[in-house]
Design a protein around this motif. Sequence first.
Motif, short mmCIF file in Angstrom:
data_model
loop_
_atom_site.label_atom_id
_atom_site.label_comp_id
_atom_site.label_asym_id
_atom_site.label_seq_id
_atom_site.Cartn_x
_atom_site.Cartn_y
_atom_site.Cartn_z
N SER A 65 0.85 -1.19 0.00
CA SER A 65 0.00 0.00 0.00
C SER A 65 0.88 1.23 0.00
O SER A 65 1.83 1.30 0.77
CB SER A 65 -0.90 0.02 1.24
OG SER A 65 -1.75 -1.09 1.27
N PHE A 66 0.54 2.18 -0.86
CA PHE A 66 1.29 3.42 -0.97
C PHE A 66 0.34 4.59 -0.74
O PHE A 66 -0.29 5.07 -1.70
CB PHE A 66 1.96 3.53 -2.34
CG PHE A 66 2.98 2.46 -2.60
CD1 PHE A 66 4.27 2.59 -2.12
CD2 PHE A 66 2.65 1.32 -3.32
CE1 PHE A 66 5.22 1.60 -2.35
CE2 PHE A 66 3.59 0.34 -3.57
CZ PHE A 66 4.87 0.48 -3.07
N PRO A 67 0.20 5.06 0.49
CA PRO A 67 -0.67 6.20 0.75
C PRO A 67 -0.18 7.44 0.01
O PRO A 67 1.03 7.68 -0.08
CB PRO A 67 -0.58 6.40 2.26
CG PRO A 67 -0.09 5.09 2.79
CD PRO A 67 0.79 4.52 1.72
N ALA A 68 -1.12 8.20 -0.52
CA ALA A 68 -0.77 9.44 -1.22
C ALA A 68 -0.53 10.54 -0.19
O ALA A 68 -1.09 10.50 0.92
CB ALA A 68 -1.92 9.83 -2.14
N GLY A 77 -4.33 6.88 -2.55
CA GLY A 77 -3.12 6.10 -2.70
C GLY A 77 -3.31 4.93 -3.65
O GLY A 77 -4.34 4.79 -4.30
N ASP A 78 -2.27 4.10 -3.68
CA ASP A 78 -2.22 2.96 -4.59
C ASP A 78 -1.99 1.68 -3.82
O ASP A 78 -1.28 1.66 -2.81
CB ASP A 78 -1.07 3.13 -5.59
CG ASP A 78 -1.13 4.44 -6.35
OD1 ASP A 78 -2.25 4.90 -6.65
OD2 ASP A 78 -0.06 5.02 -6.63
N LEU A 112 -4.48 2.60 3.43
CA LEU A 112 -4.57 3.93 2.82
C LEU A 112 -5.40 4.88 3.68
O LEU A 112 -5.19 6.09 3.63
CB LEU A 112 -5.19 3.84 1.42
CG LEU A 112 -4.42 3.03 0.38
CD1 LEU A 112 -5.13 3.09 -0.95
CD2 LEU A 112 -2.98 3.48 0.25
#
Length: 153
Positions: A65-68, A77-78, A112
Motif C-alpha cells: 500500500s502506498f498512501p498518497a 493512494g495505490d 490507505l
Amino acid sequence: MIDIEIEAEAWSAALPDAEAVAERAAAAALGAVAGDVVVLLTDDEAVRALNARFRDKDKPTNVLSFPAPENAAPHLGDIVLAYGVCATEANVQGKSLSDHLSHLVVHGVLHLLGRDHEDEAEAEAMEAEEREILAELGVADPYAADVSVEGQD
C-alpha cells in the motif's frame, strides 16, 4: 473513483472477474469515505522491485500500500498485488483466489485510510474491521483458521 489496472494477465486467466472483485472490495473498504484509489494487479517481479525500492526487502509480498500525500487529495493512494504470492497463499490457505483478493484489497485500502497493525491492539482492531467488511461481501473470516497472512502491507 476506483481504478483497477491489470498488468499481469495471470490475474485475468485465473480469475476472469478479478477487476470486479477488486473494485467491489475497495468500494466496501472505502465505505462512505470520498477518495480515489488505484489497485494494480501485477506479478511477483514487479512487486519484488517495489518492495526492494520502498521497503528494503528484496522479495515479493502479497500486497503493498502506498498512501498518497495529503496534498494529492482526493487521491488516497495505490495498492499493488502480486499474482504468484497471492495465488500461492490462497491455495495453501484453502481459500478461493477471489476471496483472498477481496481480503487483501480491503487490507490495502484500510492502510490507505490510516489503519495499521504495528502492535497487537492495532492488529486486532484492523482485523476486526476487515472481518466486518468482508462479511458484508460474503467472504468468510480470513483469520478463522488462524492462518498467517505475513507480508501484508
